[in-house]
Design a protein around this motif. Sequence first.
Motif, PDB file in Angstrom:
ATOM      1  N   GLY A  51       1.168  32.229  -4.001  1.00 28.31           N
ATOM      2  CA  GLY A  51       0.699  31.562  -4.270  1.00 28.31           C
ATOM      3  C   GLY A  51       0.830  29.899  -2.767  1.00 28.31           C
ATOM      4  N   ILE A  52       1.249  30.934  -1.730  1.00 26.60           N
ATOM      5  CA  ILE A  52       1.527  29.942  -0.927  1.00 26.60           C
ATOM      6  C   ILE A  52       1.187  30.542   0.558  1.00 26.60           C
ATOM      7  N   LEU A  53       0.251  31.675   0.599  1.00 26.06           N
ATOM      8  CA  LEU A  53      -0.053  32.245   1.668  1.00 26.06           C
ATOM      9  C   LEU A  53      -0.951  31.684   2.545  1.00 26.06           C
ATOM     10  N   VAL A  54      -1.267  31.096   3.509  1.00 28.79           N
ATOM     11  CA  VAL A  54      -2.586  30.614   4.682  1.00 28.79           C
ATOM     12  C   VAL A  54      -2.605  32.063   5.522  1.00 28.79           C
ATOM     13  N   THR A  55      -3.769  32.521   6.317  1.00 25.84           N
ATOM     14  CA  THR A  55      -4.031  33.887   7.000  1.00 25.84           C
ATOM     15  C   THR A  55      -4.793  32.213   7.748  1.00 25.84           C
ATOM     16  N   VAL A  56      -4.454  32.737   8.899  1.00 22.34           N
ATOM     17  CA  VAL A  56      -5.203  32.051   9.924  1.00 22.34           C
ATOM     18  C   VAL A  56      -5.771  32.951  11.121  1.00 22.34           C
ATOM     19  N   ASP A  57      -6.813  33.203  11.939  1.00 24.74           N
ATOM     20  CA  ASP A  57      -7.303  33.970  12.597  1.00 24.74           C
ATOM     21  C   ASP A  57      -6.805  33.190  13.719  1.00 24.74           C
ATOM     22  N   GLY A  58      -5.411  34.360  14.382  1.00 22.57           N
ATOM     23  CA  GLY A  58      -4.944  34.025  15.404  1.00 22.57           C
ATOM     24  C   GLY A  58      -5.568  34.690  17.016  1.00 22.57           C
ATOM     25  N   ASP A  59      -6.726  34.393  17.327  1.00 21.35           N
ATOM     26  CA  ASP A  59      -7.363  35.446  18.587  1.00 21.35           C
ATOM     27  C   ASP A  59      -7.792  34.305  18.666  1.00 21.35           C
ATOM     28  N   ARG A  60      -8.136  32.909  18.724  1.00 23.36           N
ATOM     29  CA  ARG A  60      -8.690  32.052  19.744  1.00 23.36           C
ATOM     30  C   ARG A  60      -8.158  31.156  20.491  1.00 23.36           C
ATOM     31  N   ALA A  61      -9.061  29.981  21.329  1.00 17.79           N
ATOM     32  CA  ALA A  61      -7.579  29.172  22.046  1.00 17.79           C
ATOM     33  C   ALA A  61      -6.533  28.963  20.896  1.00 17.79           C
ATOM     34  N   VAL A  62      -5.838  28.065  22.030  1.00 18.14           N
ATOM     35  CA  VAL A  62      -4.789  28.298  21.706  1.00 18.14           C
ATOM     36  C   VAL A  62      -4.510  26.914  20.588  1.00 18.14           C
ATOM     37  N   GLU A  63      -5.282  25.587  21.437  1.00 21.72           N
ATOM     38  CA  GLU A  63      -5.705  24.200  20.265  1.00 21.72           C
ATOM     39  C   GLU A  63      -6.461  24.748  18.648  1.00 21.72           C
ATOM     40  N   THR A  64      -7.598  25.427  18.909  1.00 23.69           N
ATOM     41  CA  THR A  64      -8.170  26.144  17.954  1.00 23.69           C
ATOM     42  C   THR A  64      -6.864  26.588  16.397  1.00 23.69           C
ATOM     43  N   VAL A  65      -6.781  27.358  17.333  1.00 24.38           N
ATOM     44  CA  VAL A  65      -5.308  27.423  16.105  1.00 24.38           C
ATOM     45  C   VAL A  65      -4.502  26.448  15.695  1.00 24.38           C
ATOM     46  N   THR A 115       4.521  29.461  20.124  1.00 26.93           N
ATOM     47  CA  THR A 115       3.787  28.519  20.267  1.00 26.93           C
ATOM     48  C   THR A 115       3.442  27.599  19.597  1.00 26.93           C
ATOM     49  N   GLN A 116       2.562  28.346  18.879  1.00 23.48           N
ATOM     50  CA  GLN A 116       2.030  27.281  17.303  1.00 23.48           C
ATOM     51  C   GLN A 116       3.074  26.225  16.990  1.00 23.48           C
ATOM     52  N   ALA A 117       4.232  27.513  16.537  1.00 21.64           N
ATOM     53  CA  ALA A 117       5.375  26.222  16.093  1.00 21.64           C
ATOM     54  C   ALA A 117       5.386  25.252  16.592  1.00 21.64           C
ATOM     55  N   GLN A 118       5.835  25.236  18.196  1.00 22.28           N
ATOM     56  CA  GLN A 118       6.231  24.372  18.775  1.00 22.28           C
ATOM     57  C   GLN A 118       5.185  22.970  18.504  1.00 22.28           C
ATOM     58  N   GLN A 119       3.670  23.376  18.978  1.00 19.82           N
ATOM     59  CA  GLN A 119       3.127  22.205  18.798  1.00 19.82           C
ATOM     60  C   GLN A 119       2.805  21.466  17.236  1.00 19.82           C
ATOM     61  N   LYS A 149      12.829  29.192  31.505  1.00 24.12           N
ATOM     62  CA  LYS A 149      13.516  28.662  31.137  1.00 24.12           C
ATOM     63  C   LYS A 149      14.400  27.680  30.538  1.00 24.12           C
ATOM     64  N   GLY A 150      14.117  26.738  31.544  1.00 18.83           N
ATOM     65  CA  GLY A 150      14.678  25.184  31.032  1.00 18.83           C
ATOM     66  C   GLY A 150      13.681  25.309  29.830  1.00 18.83           C
ATOM     67  N   CYS A 151      12.437  24.641  29.519  1.00 16.60           N
ATOM     68  CA  CYS A 151      11.863  24.051  28.110  1.00 16.60           C
ATOM     69  C   CYS A 151      11.638  25.346  27.231  1.00 16.60           C
ATOM     70  N   GLY A 152      11.228  26.330  27.771  1.00 23.20           N
ATOM     71  CA  GLY A 152      10.615  27.288  27.324  1.00 23.20           C
ATOM     72  C   GLY A 152       8.962  27.107  26.564  1.00 23.20           C
ATOM     73  N   ARG A 153       8.203  26.848  27.361  1.00 23.34           N
ATOM     74  CA  ARG A 153       7.025  26.896  27.077  1.00 23.34           C
ATOM     75  C   ARG A 153       6.963  28.585  28.017  1.00 23.34           C
ATOM     76  N   ASN A 154       5.579  28.644  27.352  1.00 22.39           N
ATOM     77  CA  ASN A 154       4.893  29.716  27.468  1.00 22.39           C
ATOM     78  C   ASN A 154       3.985  29.816  28.325  1.00 22.39           C
ATOM     79  N   TYR A 155       3.903  30.983  29.009  1.00 21.46           N
ATOM     80  CA  TYR A 155       2.432  30.574  30.389  1.00 21.46           C
ATOM     81  C   TYR A 155       2.487  33.060  30.131  1.00 21.46           C
ATOM     82  N   HIS A 156       0.988  32.604  31.063  1.00 20.08           N
ATOM     83  CA  HIS A 156       0.693  34.462  30.782  1.00 20.08           C
ATOM     84  C   HIS A 156       0.086  34.583  31.815  1.00 20.08           C
ATOM     85  N   VAL A 157       0.310  36.346  32.769  1.00 18.64           N
ATOM     86  CA  VAL A 157       0.399  36.019  34.458  1.00 18.64           C
ATOM     87  C   VAL A 157      -0.931  36.291  34.412  1.00 18.64           C
ATOM     88  N   GLU A 158      -1.694  36.464  33.811  1.00 20.42           N
ATOM     89  CA  GLU A 158      -3.454  36.504  33.495  1.00 20.42           C
ATOM     90  C   GLU A 158      -4.142  35.257  32.879  1.00 20.42           C
TER      91      GLU A 158
END
Length: 232
Positions: free
Chosen positions: A201-215, A17-21, A142-151
């Motif tokens: 020296g090229i690693l950046v850690t990002v907290d992924g447990d937040r809203a998609v846009e924040t991440v 999801t993040q890579a797509q954005q 199946k068409g565009c690859g967008r991700n959803y979640h049942v909840e």
Amino acid sequence: MKRQTAILGAPGAGKGTQAQQVCAQLNLEHLSTGDLLRAAVAAGSSAGLQAKNFMDAGNLVPDEVVFGVLFERLGNESSRTAKSDGYMLDGFPRNRVQAEELDRRLSEAAPSSQAQTLDVVVDICVPDERIVARLTGRRICKGCGRNYHVEFVKPKQDGVCDDCGGELYQRSDDTESVVMERLSVYHEQTAPLEVYYKEQGILVTVDGDRAVETVTQAVLDALSGNNVAGLS
Ligand code: AMP
């Protein structure tokens, strides 16, 4: 200068999801080895036939098969250079051998004899218990690859993509037993790459447990050169 980047993280951390954005915003090519392998399986190619059983079981596909599908795409400079400002690898590397092979090929391709590696590696971190809920409820268009979640991210109409009207499906490796295997493979083989890239020296850690846009914003910040962690 073309950007050479990668996104790391457990299955279900939101890499795709993040890579797509981010790729859409920065005009980077999104290179997902999972997508390339699924396409090979769907096409019934020899790489696909070799990969299928490993993928269904939640195990890593043998390195040589993955190198075949990825480096064929990466090596195809002429189709890439005109269109994109670089690339983001998603789902690759998954182990130490793959990371070293990538560095070897990047060095070979570098104009000077200097060793070359990726510019930035973004590591998306999400606790395991959140991962299982995310993956078992994930549905993909199946068409565009967008991700959803049942909840958490329901489409307006059940089973139908809001964007393109495509049919939503569940990946065969998103069942609970396969998800548990994928997580254990991740901890054993992929998570140690955090140290590998931190040492470079090229690693950046990002907290992924937040809203998609924040991440997404945090990943964009990481790619703009902020927050790169060296050896501490
Ligand atoms: P993903 O879409 O990244 O979750 O990948 C789905 C599946 O494809 C994984 O569970 C592996 O079986 C396989 N796969 C994807 N990328 C790699 C890789 N770099 N090395 C080995 N197997 C991979």
